[in-house]
Design an enzyme around this catalytic site. Structure first.
Site, PDB file in Angstrom:
ATOM      1  N   GLU A   1      18.019  33.715  -3.015  1.00 49.19           N
ATOM      2  CA  GLU A   1      17.226  32.487  -2.933  1.00 49.19           C
ATOM      3  C   GLU A   1      15.768  32.792  -2.620  1.00 49.19           C
ATOM      4  O   GLU A   1      15.436  33.833  -2.042  1.00 49.19           O
ATOM      5  CB  GLU A   1      17.757  31.583  -1.820  1.00 49.19           C
TER       6      GLU A   1
ATOM      7  N   CYS B   1      18.152  27.982   4.584  1.00 53.41           N
ATOM      8  CA  CYS B   1      18.572  29.317   4.169  1.00 53.41           C
ATOM      9  C   CYS B   1      20.025  29.365   3.721  1.00 53.41           C
ATOM     10  O   CYS B   1      20.925  28.976   4.461  1.00 53.41           O
ATOM     11  CB  CYS B   1      18.372  30.302   5.323  1.00 53.41           C
TER      12      CYS B   1
END
Length: 345
Positions: free
Chosen positions: A85, A329
């Site tokens: 990511e 996250c």
């Protein structure tokens, strides 16, 4: 196969010394601009030779989600089909890239989705550099730097990938490349004491952020397994060593969890722990990730920050961005991996 972005310009020149030195500069510029072999003017024999051993563009954009507030969440596919990511945040003072340092994470923090599938592997310095390059190119001209800040707060524990992170720091701040000031880089750690001390000796001018999230070892052990290895006292001692070595302020990240670490007694203990340390407290509202932990309300979070300020501490509540696109996250990656697994069954 190796990755060309793992090498500095000087290293590329030495490695490709049978070619004119400007060829190494062409390749280095292509790395920074997220280009592949087909996008640059190299002799075909050179391309054929390099392709046998090196990836030039080891990362591709797999998916992009854009929030109502302008935040972009990227899923990036690596050359080995692993997924990481990255987040691009637009802010008044400039644009920030929040990047990962590992594929997954092994720290096991209960409030973080990055660790749900464990640690797959470390990212190389070049993969981290290419992450910045591809997100930069997607947000303006690839020949310009379209960001002002980088935070290593995505998936992974940076100091669990210490050597690659240090090399990446040299690559990202190099005058040959993005030439980003060290002061515009923040590195977040859950408190690997030995690495904090080792990093202190390098005297980088970055901002060191420490995920504390509790004021007693007993509570911290219930939400952060790393607390079984290092006590809060040991972390504070390491941070005194860091501030004395670098004269840089540290930032504590403190994620408020309902009925766990959000009492006024916690605020008092936080003051006692940090009162002689050059630091700032960055209070964060929890992004629930499907676990048992509950978020403190925004009203209670503001009251907690006010209490810290009243106690004479420097503290602010972090502005949440990208909540509508699973910006925290690991959340989007975890969901994507779950969907891919379901589709393959």
């Amino acid at each position: 196969m190796k990755i060309l972005s793992d090498y500095s310009l000087t290293e590329l020149k030495n490695m490709l010394n049978k070619y004119p030195s400007f060829r190494a500069k062409q390749i280095f510029d292509a790395i920074l601009q997220a280009k592949d072999y087909a996008d640059i003017n190299l002799p075909q024999n050179m391309i054929n030779e390099l392709k046998q051993e090196y990836y030039l563009k080891p990362i591709e954009i797999y998916k992009t989600l854009t929030s109502r507030d302008g935040t972009k969440k990227y899923l990036l596919k690596l050359y080995d089909d692993n997924i990481i990511e990255c987040v691009f945040l637009t802010q008044k003072y400039g644009n920030t890239i929040c990047m990962s340092t590992q594929v997954g994470c092994r720290m096991g923090c209960k409030f973080c989705a990055s660790t749900l599938n464990g640690l797959i592997r470390n990212l190389s310095a070049g993969e981290m550099l290419s992450t910045i390059a591809i997100v930069n190119a997607d947000n303006g001209k690839c020949t310009e730097r379209n960001f002002t800040n980088i935070v290593l707060m995505g998936s992974g524990e940076p100091f669990d990938n210490y050597d690659n992170v240090v090399k990446w720091l040299d690559l990202i701040t190099s005058s040959d490349g993005f030439n980003l000031s060290e002061r515009n880089i923040s590195i977040s750690t859950c408190g690997l004491v030995d690495k904090i001390k080792e990093f202190s000796t390098l005297k980088y001018n970055i901002t060191l952020c420490v995920s504390l999230h509790a004021t007693t070892d007993k509570v911290r052990r219930t939400i952060m397994p790393i607390a079984n290895r290092y006590s809060i006292a040991e972390i504070i001692d390491a941070l005194h060593f860091y501030t004395n070595s670098t004269n840089r302020r540290v930032v504590f990240e403190y994620c408020l969890i309902k009925d766990t670490n959000d009492s006024f007694a916690d605020a008092m203990r936080l003051r006692d722990l940090t009162q002689n340390l050059l630091c700032h407290i960055n209070v964060i509202c929890l992004h629930p990730n499907g676990g048992s932990l509950k978020a403190t309300t925004k009203k209670e979070a503001y009251a907690f920050v006010k209490k810290l300020n009243d106690l004479g501490m420097s503290a602010t509540l972090r502005r949440s961005q990208g909540s509508d696109i699973e910006g925290a996250c690991g959340m989007l990656r975890a969901k994507t991996l779950k969907n891919l697994k379901s589709n393959n069954e």
